[in-house]
Scaffold this motif. Structure first.
Motif, PDB file in Angstrom:
ATOM      1  N   ASP A 105      21.206  42.808  47.869  1.00  0.00           N
ATOM      2  CA  ASP A 105      21.361  43.922  46.923  1.00  0.00           C
ATOM      3  C   ASP A 105      22.575  43.694  46.020  1.00  0.00           C
ATOM      4  O   ASP A 105      23.449  42.887  46.334  1.00  0.00           O
ATOM      5  N   VAL A 106      22.594  44.449  44.927  1.00  0.00           N
ATOM      6  CA  VAL A 106      23.686  44.317  43.956  1.00  0.00           C
ATOM      7  C   VAL A 106      24.403  45.660  43.784  1.00  0.00           C
ATOM      8  O   VAL A 106      23.758  46.704  43.707  1.00  0.00           O
ATOM      9  N   VAL A 107      25.726  45.590  43.749  1.00  0.00           N
ATOM     10  CA  VAL A 107      26.573  46.758  43.497  1.00  0.00           C
ATOM     11  C   VAL A 107      26.982  46.729  42.026  1.00  0.00           C
ATOM     12  O   VAL A 107      27.460  45.707  41.541  1.00  0.00           O
ATOM     13  N   LEU A 108      26.792  47.847  41.331  1.00  0.00           N
ATOM     14  CA  LEU A 108      27.237  47.947  39.941  1.00  0.00           C
ATOM     15  C   LEU A 108      28.610  48.613  39.924  1.00  0.00           C
ATOM     16  O   LEU A 108      28.795  49.657  40.542  1.00  0.00           O
ATOM     17  N   LEU A 109      29.543  47.989  39.242  1.00  0.00           N
ATOM     18  CA  LEU A 109      30.871  48.581  39.196  1.00  0.00           C
ATOM     19  C   LEU A 109      31.462  48.454  37.800  1.00  0.00           C
ATOM     20  O   LEU A 109      31.133  47.523  37.085  1.00  0.00           O
ATOM     21  N   PRO A 110      32.294  49.432  37.418  1.00  0.00           N
ATOM     22  CA  PRO A 110      32.866  49.371  36.076  1.00  0.00           C
ATOM     23  C   PRO A 110      33.929  48.281  35.971  1.00  0.00           C
ATOM     24  O   PRO A 110      34.580  47.957  36.964  1.00  0.00           O
ATOM     25  N   GLU A 111      34.100  47.737  34.783  1.00  0.00           N
ATOM     26  CA  GLU A 111      35.175  46.756  34.555  1.00  0.00           C
ATOM     27  C   GLU A 111      36.507  47.314  35.041  1.00  0.00           C
ATOM     28  O   GLU A 111      37.312  46.598  35.596  1.00  0.00           O
ATOM     29  N   GLY A 112      36.722  48.611  34.822  1.00  0.00           N
ATOM     30  CA  GLY A 112      38.017  49.198  35.157  1.00  0.00           C
ATOM     31  C   GLY A 112      38.079  49.755  36.566  1.00  0.00           C
ATOM     32  O   GLY A 112      38.866  50.645  36.837  1.00  0.00           O
ATOM     33  N   GLY A 115      41.366  47.891  41.334  1.00  0.00           N
ATOM     34  CA  GLY A 115      41.403  46.443  41.526  1.00  0.00           C
ATOM     35  C   GLY A 115      41.101  45.950  42.935  1.00  0.00           C
ATOM     36  O   GLY A 115      40.242  45.083  43.129  1.00  0.00           O
ATOM     37  N   PRO A 116      41.789  46.488  43.972  1.00  0.00           N
ATOM     38  CA  PRO A 116      41.508  45.993  45.322  1.00  0.00           C
ATOM     39  C   PRO A 116      40.066  46.251  45.767  1.00  0.00           C
ATOM     40  O   PRO A 116      39.498  45.459  46.523  1.00  0.00           O
ATOM     41  N   ALA A 117      39.453  47.320  45.274  1.00  0.00           N
ATOM     42  CA  ALA A 117      38.059  47.606  45.636  1.00  0.00           C
ATOM     43  C   ALA A 117      37.121  46.619  44.948  1.00  0.00           C
ATOM     44  O   ALA A 117      36.128  46.157  45.524  1.00  0.00           O
ATOM     45  N   ARG A 118      37.458  46.284  43.723  1.00  0.00           N
ATOM     46  CA  ARG A 118      36.662  45.279  43.002  1.00  0.00           C
ATOM     47  C   ARG A 118      36.746  43.945  43.750  1.00  0.00           C
ATOM     48  O   ARG A 118      35.745  43.265  43.962  1.00  0.00           O
ATOM     49  N   ALA A 119      37.949  43.589  44.196  1.00  0.00           N
ATOM     50  CA  ALA A 119      38.113  42.334  44.939  1.00  0.00           C
ATOM     51  C   ALA A 119      37.342  42.385  46.260  1.00  0.00           C
ATOM     52  O   ALA A 119      36.722  41.394  46.662  1.00  0.00           O
ATOM     53  N   LEU A 348      57.135  57.585  39.412  1.00  0.00           N
ATOM     54  CA  LEU A 348      57.070  56.132  39.542  1.00  0.00           C
ATOM     55  C   LEU A 348      56.668  55.511  38.214  1.00  0.00           C
ATOM     56  O   LEU A 348      55.962  56.132  37.412  1.00  0.00           O
ATOM     57  N   ILE A 349      57.089  54.271  38.034  1.00  0.00           N
ATOM     58  CA  ILE A 349      56.687  53.519  36.850  1.00  0.00           C
ATOM     59  C   ILE A 349      56.438  52.090  37.292  1.00  0.00           C
ATOM     60  O   ILE A 349      57.107  51.609  38.214  1.00  0.00           O
ATOM     61  N   ALA A 350      55.450  51.447  36.696  1.00  0.00           N
ATOM     62  CA  ALA A 350      55.166  50.063  37.087  1.00  0.00           C
ATOM     63  C   ALA A 350      54.540  49.319  35.921  1.00  0.00           C
ATOM     64  O   ALA A 350      53.748  49.883  35.159  1.00  0.00           O
ATOM     65  N   PRO A 351      54.909  48.035  35.768  1.00  0.00           N
ATOM     66  CA  PRO A 351      54.253  47.228  34.746  1.00  0.00           C
ATOM     67  C   PRO A 351      52.848  46.854  35.213  1.00  0.00           C
ATOM     68  O   PRO A 351      52.578  46.803  36.411  1.00  0.00           O
ATOM     69  N   SER A 352      51.968  46.627  34.270  1.00  0.00           N
ATOM     70  CA  SER A 352      50.597  46.251  34.608  1.00  0.00           C
ATOM     71  C   SER A 352      50.047  45.432  33.445  1.00  0.00           C
ATOM     72  O   SER A 352      50.605  45.469  32.344  1.00  0.00           O
ATOM     73  N   ASP A 353      48.989  44.696  33.697  1.00  0.00           N
ATOM     74  CA  ASP A 353      48.419  43.864  32.628  1.00  0.00           C
ATOM     75  C   ASP A 353      46.900  43.977  32.678  1.00  0.00           C
ATOM     76  O   ASP A 353      46.205  43.045  33.077  1.00  0.00           O
ATOM     77  N   PRO A 354      46.372  45.149  32.298  1.00  0.00           N
ATOM     78  CA  PRO A 354      44.931  45.374  32.478  1.00  0.00           C
ATOM     79  C   PRO A 354      44.064  44.342  31.761  1.00  0.00           C
ATOM     80  O   PRO A 354      42.995  43.982  32.258  1.00  0.00           O
ATOM     81  N   LYS A 355      44.530  43.828  30.627  1.00  0.00           N
ATOM     82  CA  LYS A 355      43.682  42.894  29.872  1.00  0.00           C
ATOM     83  C   LYS A 355      43.461  41.579  30.609  1.00  0.00           C
ATOM     84  O   LYS A 355      42.512  40.861  30.329  1.00  0.00           O
ATOM     85  N   SER A 356      44.361  41.262  31.559  1.00  0.00           N
ATOM     86  CA  SER A 356      44.251  39.961  32.221  1.00  0.00           C
ATOM     87  C   SER A 356      43.013  39.883  33.107  1.00  0.00           C
ATOM     88  O   SER A 356      42.546  38.802  33.427  1.00  0.00           O
ATOM     89  N   GLU A 357      42.488  41.023  33.561  1.00  0.00           N
ATOM     90  CA  GLU A 357      41.340  40.926  34.458  1.00  0.00           C
ATOM     91  C   GLU A 357      40.090  41.641  33.953  1.00  0.00           C
ATOM     92  O   GLU A 357      39.144  41.816  34.694  1.00  0.00           O
ATOM     93  N   ARG A 358      40.108  42.075  32.691  1.00  0.00           N
ATOM     94  CA  ARG A 358      38.965  42.831  32.194  1.00  0.00           C
ATOM     95  C   ARG A 358      38.500  42.329  30.842  1.00  0.00           C
ATOM     96  O   ARG A 358      39.294  41.863  30.030  1.00  0.00           O
ATOM     97  N   ALA A 359      37.207  42.500  30.599  1.00  0.00           N
ATOM     98  CA  ALA A 359      36.628  41.997  29.362  1.00  0.00           C
ATOM     99  C   ALA A 359      36.234  43.126  28.409  1.00  0.00           C
ATOM    100  O   ALA A 359      35.531  42.898  27.445  1.00  0.00           O
TER     101      ALA A 359
END
Ligand SMILES: *Cc1c(COP(=O)(O)O)cnc(C)c1O
Length: 402
Positions: A105-112, A115-119, A348-359
């Motif tokens: 079977d296939v799971v459909l998931l959004p690009e966004g 992250g850990p769940a996508r992995a 809290l504040i944190a740097p992130s780079d969403p473009k690095s893992e999404r199309a």
């Protein structure tokens, strides 16, 4: 589960009124039970203990009156027939997914997707023959393109992790159900106070209770709420076979957190609105991301479907600031701490780079990205702190040519 006696109270009331303790002890808070062994009156009752899995008590791992009380409370809040507690939000996503698929079977998931769940789906479940397919946006065409005869479950996360795109859940659920696909939604950002996935057509509503429900950055837990008993039982079976259970003490912390969640969520969202308005004046910022912002992807859906929002937002800094300059500016912060997770009293504040893992982020300006989680400190103090950060950034030498 305890059925409401008359009409259903408001959700802010349901957050405070835990179901009555079954043993009749009259305190306002549910008792904490600890148990591995559950004892039985007769050998016959012991032999038949498996029948108690869903509604009774067979073994501490599978439920105690403490865990069941919190599950009942969450089921009421979510408008579900049942709920299930898991040791983390990620474990909840894993259980809901595994309960919905077989090999092939296939799971459909959004690009966004978180992250850990996508992995987990793309890197772990793939080893057991479960496929994954990412979709962009919520357009019917996009889904129609992603869906095929192997698609079994559609995950929706709205607003999306890090970039907060809001999706038309009711429409996506109709589209998926028309093709016999189960719909599961990660509703962590809005909580059931802001959005009710099951009422919009989802079959499973997932939350990380580690965020606003726990509310104090000191407990990890996740929940699933279900539209029908059958999928609850499948998920409960998966949790049992994987050995997932939660502790009474942790349930106590979540139950205590729930009582003040409506106030904390409202305060966090209000302070975030104040901060976003103040930040608009700053030339260092290219874009602020929050579902309430005009022009934000899905802002119209947010205005239509959501009754509350969270105090978690994103900032894209102008691209002239390089990573070294941003890293240096963090040292100017006195109140905001650098850290993952959110929904607690501390900002809290944190740097992130969403473009690095999404199309799918053509719409997002280039530039250093920060995720801001607004806690319960004074909003004026928080604004001063972020201004200190931006002042330090402006002074930093590390500017590349704009
Ligand atoms: C934090 C988070 C999770 C995972 O929750 P944990 O309890 O930390 O495992 C899942 N989804 C979203 C959107 C989250 O923010």
């Amino acid at each position: 589960m305890h059925a409401p006696k008359h009409s259903l109270p408001q959700r802010s009331t349901l957050c405070i009124h835990a179901p009555d303790a079954p043993d009749g002890f009259a305190a306002l808070t549910p008792p904490i039970h600890r148990a591995s062994t559950v004892v039985f009156d007769t050998p016959a009752a012991f032999r038949g203990r498996a029948a108690r899995l869903y509604d009774g008590y067979a073994y501490g791992l599978y439920g105690t009156p403490t865990t069941r009380a919190l599950e009942d409370q969450i089921a009421l809040l979510e408008g579900g027939v049942r709920a299930l507690l898991l040791p983390s939000g990620l474990a909840a996503i894993a259980v809901a997914t595994i309960a919905s698929v077989d090999a092939g079977d296939v799971v459909l998931l959004p690009e966004g997707f978180y992250g850990p769940a996508r992995a987990m789906i793309e890197q772990l479940l793939s080893r057991f023959g479960v496929g994954a397919r990412r979709y962009h946006g919520d357009a019917t065409v996009e889904l129609a393109h992603a869906i095929d005869h192997r698609s079994r479950v559609l995950w929706i996360e709205s607003p999306g992790s890090t970039t907060f795109e809001v999706r038309d859940v009711a429409r996506m659920a109709r589209e998926a159900h028309a093709r016999g696909i189960r719909v599961a939604m990660d509703n962590t950002w809005a909580t059931p106070l802001g959005f009710q996935p099951l009422r919009q057509g989802a079959d499973i509503s997932m939350q990380s209770l580690s965020k606003y429900a726990g509310g104090h950055s000191d407990v990890l837990m996740g929940s699933l709420a279900f539209a029908d008993e059958d999928i609850y039982r499948r998920a409960k079976d998966v949790a049992r076979l994987l050995g997932y259970g939660v502790s009474g003490e942790d349930c106590f912390l979540v139950s205590r957190g729930l009582a003040t969640m409506p106030l904390r969520l409202a305060q966090s969202a209000e302070s975030a609105a104040t901060l976003m308005a103040r930040l608009e004046t700053r030339a260092e910022i290219a874009q602020i991301l929050h579902p309430s912002r005009p022009g934000h992807p899905g802002q119209d859906v947010f205005a239509r479907d959501y009754t509350a929002g969270a105090g978690l937002f994103g900032i894209v800094l102008k691209r002239e600031f390089d990573a070294a300059a941003v890293d240096t500016a963090f040292a100017a912060l006195e109140i905001f701490k650098i850290g993952a997770s959110w929904g607690g009293a501390h900002s809290l504040i944190a740097p992130s780079d969403p473009k690095s893992e999404r199309a799918d982020l053509e719409w997002l300006p280039d530039g250093p990205y920060l995720r801001v989680a607004v806690g319960l400190e004074d909003a004026g103090d928080l604004a001063v702190d972020l201004f200190r950060f931006l002042d330090a950034l402006s002074r930093a030498p590390g500017k590349s040519a704009a």
